[in-house]
Design an enzyme around this catalytic site. Structure first.
Site, PDB file in Angstrom:
ATOM      1  N   ASP A   1     -13.435  -3.079  -1.120  1.00 21.46           N
ATOM      2  CA  ASP A   1     -13.010  -4.329  -1.771  1.00 21.46           C
ATOM      3  C   ASP A   1     -13.950  -4.736  -2.914  1.00 21.46           C
ATOM      4  O   ASP A   1     -13.494  -5.045  -4.017  1.00 21.46           O
ATOM      5  CB  ASP A   1     -12.961  -5.484  -0.749  1.00 21.46           C
ATOM      6  CG  ASP A   1     -11.647  -5.514   0.019  1.00 21.46           C
ATOM      7  OD1 ASP A   1     -10.675  -4.866  -0.423  1.00 21.46           O
ATOM      8  OD2 ASP A   1     -11.603  -6.181   1.070  1.00 21.46           O
TER       9      ASP A   1
ATOM     10  N   ALA B   1     -13.428 -11.117   2.039  1.00 20.33           N
ATOM     11  CA  ALA B   1     -13.303 -10.510   0.704  1.00 20.33           C
ATOM     12  C   ALA B   1     -14.476 -10.935  -0.182  1.00 20.33           C
ATOM     13  O   ALA B   1     -15.054 -10.112  -0.905  1.00 20.33           O
ATOM     14  CB  ALA B   1     -11.983 -10.914   0.076  1.00 20.33           C
TER      15      ALA B   1
ATOM     16  N   GLY C   1     -15.501 -19.533  -2.316  1.00 22.28           N
ATOM     17  CA  GLY C   1     -15.103 -18.923  -1.051  1.00 22.28           C
ATOM     18  C   GLY C   1     -16.200 -18.021  -0.524  1.00 22.28           C
ATOM     19  O   GLY C   1     -17.036 -17.523  -1.292  1.00 22.28           O
TER      20      GLY C   1
ATOM     21  N   LYS D   1     -10.259  -5.243  10.596  1.00 20.14           N
ATOM     22  CA  LYS D   1     -11.331  -4.728   9.734  1.00 20.14           C
ATOM     23  C   LYS D   1     -12.686  -4.667  10.450  1.00 20.14           C
ATOM     24  O   LYS D   1     -13.530  -3.850  10.113  1.00 20.14           O
ATOM     25  CB  LYS D   1     -11.448  -5.593   8.472  1.00 20.14           C
ATOM     26  CG  LYS D   1     -10.322  -5.368   7.472  1.00 20.14           C
ATOM     27  CD  LYS D   1     -10.576  -6.206   6.217  1.00 20.14           C
ATOM     28  CE  LYS D   1      -9.571  -5.901   5.139  1.00 20.14           C
ATOM     29  NZ  LYS D   1      -9.874  -6.574   3.880  1.00 20.14           N
TER      30      LYS D   1
ATOM     31  N   THR E   1     -17.290 -24.315   4.062  1.00 17.40           N
ATOM     32  CA  THR E   1     -18.285 -24.265   5.133  1.00 17.40           C
ATOM     33  C   THR E   1     -19.591 -23.712   4.565  1.00 17.40           C
ATOM     34  O   THR E   1     -19.689 -22.523   4.249  1.00 17.40           O
ATOM     35  CB  THR E   1     -17.775 -23.359   6.282  1.00 17.40           C
ATOM     36  OG1 THR E   1     -16.424 -23.712   6.565  1.00 17.40           O
ATOM     37  CG2 THR E   1     -18.617 -23.474   7.526  1.00 17.40           C
TER      38      THR E   1
ATOM     39  N   SER F   1       0.800  -1.229   0.000  1.00 13.70           N
ATOM     40  CA  SER F   1       0.000   0.000   0.000  1.00 13.70           C
ATOM     41  C   SER F   1       0.838   1.287   0.000  1.00 13.70           C
ATOM     42  O   SER F   1       0.484   2.230  -0.719  1.00 13.70           O
ATOM     43  CB  SER F   1      -0.984  -0.004   1.169  1.00 13.70           C
ATOM     44  OG  SER F   1      -1.915  -1.034   0.959  1.00 13.70           O
TER      45      SER F   1
ATOM     46  N   TYR G   1      -2.794 -12.322  -4.910  1.00 11.56           N
ATOM     47  CA  TYR G   1      -1.803 -11.666  -5.781  1.00 11.56           C
ATOM     48  C   TYR G   1      -0.365 -12.021  -5.384  1.00 11.56           C
ATOM     49  O   TYR G   1       0.576 -11.506  -5.982  1.00 11.56           O
ATOM     50  CB  TYR G   1      -2.003 -10.137  -5.808  1.00 11.56           C
ATOM     51  CG  TYR G   1      -2.036  -9.490  -4.456  1.00 11.56           C
ATOM     52  CD1 TYR G   1      -3.243  -9.298  -3.794  1.00 11.56           C
ATOM     53  CD2 TYR G   1      -0.865  -9.095  -3.828  1.00 11.56           C
ATOM     54  CE1 TYR G   1      -3.280  -8.729  -2.540  1.00 11.56           C
ATOM     55  CE2 TYR G   1      -0.898  -8.514  -2.577  1.00 11.56           C
ATOM     56  CZ  TYR G   1      -2.112  -8.338  -1.937  1.00 11.56           C
ATOM     57  OH  TYR G   1      -2.144  -7.770  -0.693  1.00 11.56           O
TER      58      TYR G   1
ATOM     59  N   ASN H   1     -12.320  -1.245   5.404  1.00 11.89           N
ATOM     60  CA  ASN H   1     -10.904  -1.242   4.990  1.00 11.89           C
ATOM     61  C   ASN H   1     -10.398   0.172   4.697  1.00 11.89           C
ATOM     62  O   ASN H   1      -9.212   0.360   4.431  1.00 11.89           O
ATOM     63  CB  ASN H   1     -10.655  -2.176   3.794  1.00 11.89           C
ATOM     64  CG  ASN H   1     -11.199  -1.618   2.490  1.00 11.89           C
ATOM     65  OD1 ASN H   1     -11.981  -0.683   2.468  1.00 11.89           O
ATOM     66  ND2 ASN H   1     -10.769  -2.198   1.388  1.00 11.89           N
TER      67      ASN H   1
HETATM   68  P1  NAP Z   1     -11.008 -15.046   5.134  1.00 10.82           P
HETATM   69  O1  NAP Z   1     -12.102 -14.136   5.555  1.00 10.82           O
HETATM   70  O2  NAP Z   1     -10.162 -15.680   6.176  1.00 10.82           O
HETATM   71  O3  NAP Z   1     -11.696 -16.218   4.231  1.00 10.82           O
HETATM   72  C1  NAP Z   1     -10.934 -17.322   3.822  1.00 10.82           C
HETATM   73  C2  NAP Z   1     -11.719 -18.156   2.798  1.00 10.82           C
HETATM   74  O4  NAP Z   1     -10.856 -19.217   2.346  1.00 10.82           O
HETATM   75  C3  NAP Z   1     -12.983 -18.833   3.349  1.00 10.82           C
HETATM   76  O5  NAP Z   1     -13.910 -18.999   2.317  1.00 10.82           O
HETATM   77  C4  NAP Z   1     -12.418 -20.190   3.789  1.00 10.82           C
HETATM   78  O6  NAP Z   1     -13.389 -21.211   3.828  1.00 10.82           O
HETATM   79  C5  NAP Z   1     -11.471 -20.480   2.659  1.00 10.82           C
HETATM   80  N1  NAP Z   1     -10.430 -21.436   3.008  1.00 10.82           N
HETATM   81  C6  NAP Z   1      -9.305 -21.215   3.750  1.00 10.82           C
HETATM   82  N2  NAP Z   1      -8.575 -22.339   3.825  1.00 10.82           N
HETATM   83  C7  NAP Z   1      -9.241 -23.298   3.128  1.00 10.82           C
HETATM   84  C8  NAP Z   1      -8.983 -24.663   2.824  1.00 10.82           C
HETATM   85  N3  NAP Z   1      -7.885 -25.285   3.269  1.00 10.82           N
HETATM   86  N4  NAP Z   1      -9.885 -25.334   2.052  1.00 10.82           N
HETATM   87  C9  NAP Z   1     -10.980 -24.721   1.587  1.00 10.82           C
HETATM   88  N5  NAP Z   1     -11.286 -23.418   1.821  1.00 10.82           N
HETATM   89  C10 NAP Z   1     -10.421 -22.716   2.588  1.00 10.82           C
HETATM   90  O7  NAP Z   1      -9.985 -14.324   4.136  1.00 10.82           O
HETATM   91  P2  NAP Z   1     -10.250 -13.074   3.165  1.00 10.82           P
HETATM   92  O8  NAP Z   1      -9.948 -11.811   3.880  1.00 10.82           O
HETATM   93  O9  NAP Z   1     -11.573 -13.237   2.514  1.00 10.82           O
HETATM   94  O10 NAP Z   1      -9.053 -13.290   2.103  1.00 10.82           O
HETATM   95  C11 NAP Z   1      -9.040 -14.396   1.227  1.00 10.82           C
HETATM   96  C12 NAP Z   1      -7.892 -14.257   0.220  1.00 10.82           C
HETATM   97  O11 NAP Z   1      -8.108 -13.108  -0.586  1.00 10.82           O
HETATM   98  C13 NAP Z   1      -6.510 -14.068   0.855  1.00 10.82           C
HETATM   99  O12 NAP Z   1      -5.580 -14.810   0.089  1.00 10.82           O
HETATM  100  C14 NAP Z   1      -6.231 -12.573   0.701  1.00 10.82           C
HETATM  101  O13 NAP Z   1      -4.858 -12.285   0.582  1.00 10.82           O
HETATM  102  C15 NAP Z   1      -6.942 -12.281  -0.619  1.00 10.82           C
HETATM  103  N6  NAP Z   1      -7.397 -10.883  -0.747  1.00 10.82           N
HETATM  104  C16 NAP Z   1      -7.016 -10.189  -1.869  1.00 10.82           C
HETATM  105  C17 NAP Z   1      -7.443  -8.882  -2.029  1.00 10.82           C
HETATM  106  C18 NAP Z   1      -7.020  -8.106  -3.263  1.00 10.82           C
HETATM  107  O14 NAP Z   1      -7.128  -6.875  -3.246  1.00 10.82           O
HETATM  108  N7  NAP Z   1      -6.598  -8.753  -4.332  1.00 10.82           N
HETATM  109  C19 NAP Z   1      -8.257  -8.264  -1.065  1.00 10.82           C
HETATM  110  C20 NAP Z   1      -8.645  -9.018   0.066  1.00 10.82           C
HETATM  111  C21 NAP Z   1      -8.206 -10.335   0.204  1.00 10.82           C
HETATM  112  P3  NAP Z   1     -14.256 -21.496   5.191  1.00 10.82           P
HETATM  113  O15 NAP Z   1     -15.339 -20.451   5.198  1.00 10.82           O
HETATM  114  O16 NAP Z   1     -14.761 -22.863   5.009  1.00 10.82           O
HETATM  115  O17 NAP Z   1     -13.290 -21.349   6.341  1.00 10.82           O
END
Ligand code: NAP
Length: 279
Positions: free
Chosen positions: A102, A132, A128, A66, A154, A17, A222, A87
């Protein structure tokens, strides 16, 4: 007056950032600073009070604060209120207002790369249902798609996303097995889980064996910039959308909230891609 911006989170020492917002300020010929505030939860309240004393223009909030930031804010944009996470915070006359950029950032990025994709005959699959995904789903339901289905490990979390559907657009909740079997039905598949993120770069959330040629596969991870999910989508003749563009567009929106100015992203998108590829 120079802009006073920053980021609260933990850990954030590798955050992109500061680089992104420095690029924006340079591009618009604006003076200012974007500072990292890597703090513990117990330091949240004092940090926010210091921001008020300092006269910060605004700041970003990332994992794990957040949701925890919300009680310290004076008001919330309806998107942030519905999503339950903030955010971006703007300071106006000493009052703090929370936003979530987001989802809108994601929609801006996909429209920019694939303008043909956002229309009423197209079907979307969201993989997912984390924080996000919640913002992305909310923003997508305001666009004209035929259907936006959700698959998550889930099921209850996937169902809870239905609370943020803004238009009543059709959504089915699927298992990953069902998603794999019906993959050829979709025009856009968005990978929002953390599966495949560095260091577990060989992992992939579902098989793409049934992907239809020409389908857009989008991954919001990313790091790495080209995930195994995207590499395999390309092998199946899919078109791909890289995660760094959401990162940049959500930052563009945050910067617009703070300054009222929309920065053109033309050269910055490529520069960010090269930075992430280590070129
Ligand atoms: P989060 O709230 O922790 O959600 C994680 C998600 O991944 C949930 O759907 C979870 O499923 C699933 N998951 C995790 N481990 C798993 C596994 N072993 N098998 C199956 N599903 C699994 O995280 P978040 O904040 O949404 O972020 C998710 C990703 O997006 C991260 O990699 C983050 O870096 C990226 N991101 C990118 C941006 C961008 O600007 N490009 C912005 C935000 C986030 P359950 O619900 O079943 O636990």
């Amino acid at each position: 007056m120079p802009l006073k911006l920053g980021l609260i989170g933990y850990p954030i020492s590798h955050s992109l950032s500061p680089w992104i917002h420095d690029q924006f300020m340079e591009k618009l010929g604006m003076d200012g600073e974007y500072v990292l505030y890597e703090i513990t939860k117990s330091e949240l309240e004092t940090t926010i009070n210091q921001f008020k004393e300092k006269g910060m223009d605004g700041f970003n909030v990332t994992v794990p604060y957040k949701e925890a930031i919300i009680p310290f804010l004076d008001s919330l944009h309806p998107d942030a209120e519905k999503i339950g996470a903030v955010n971006t915070v703007v300071m106006e006359n000493g009052k703090l207002k929370g936003y979530n950029t987001d989802g809108q950032g994601y929609v801006r990025s996909i429209k920019q790369s694939f303008p043909d994709l956002v229309e009423s005959s197209k079907r979307v699959l969201l993989l997912g249902a984390g924080g996000a995904a919640r913002g992305i789903y909310r923003a997508l339901t305001n666009e004209s798609f035929k259907e936006i289905d959700i698959a998550n490990r889930t099921t209850e979390k996937a169902k809870s996303l239905l609370e943020v559907n803004q238009t009543g657009i059709e959504t089915k909740i699927l298992s990953f097995d069902q998603a794999e079997d019906t993959l050829a039905n979709y025009d856009l598949i968005i990978q929002t889980t953390s599966v495949g993120m560095k260091p577990y770069i060989n992992d992939q959330i579902i098989s793409l064996e049934n992907l239809r040629a020409g389908t857009v596969a989008s991954d919001i991870i990313y790091q790495p910039i080209a995930t195994t999910f995207l590499n395999n989508a390309e092998k199946q003749q899919g078109r791909i959308h890289l995660g760094h563009s959401m990162l940049l567009y959500q930052a563009q929106l945050a910067f617009q909230i703070w300054t009222g100015k929309q920065v053109p992203l033309d050269t910055t998108l490529l520069k960010l891609e090269q930075r992430l590829r280590g070129i």
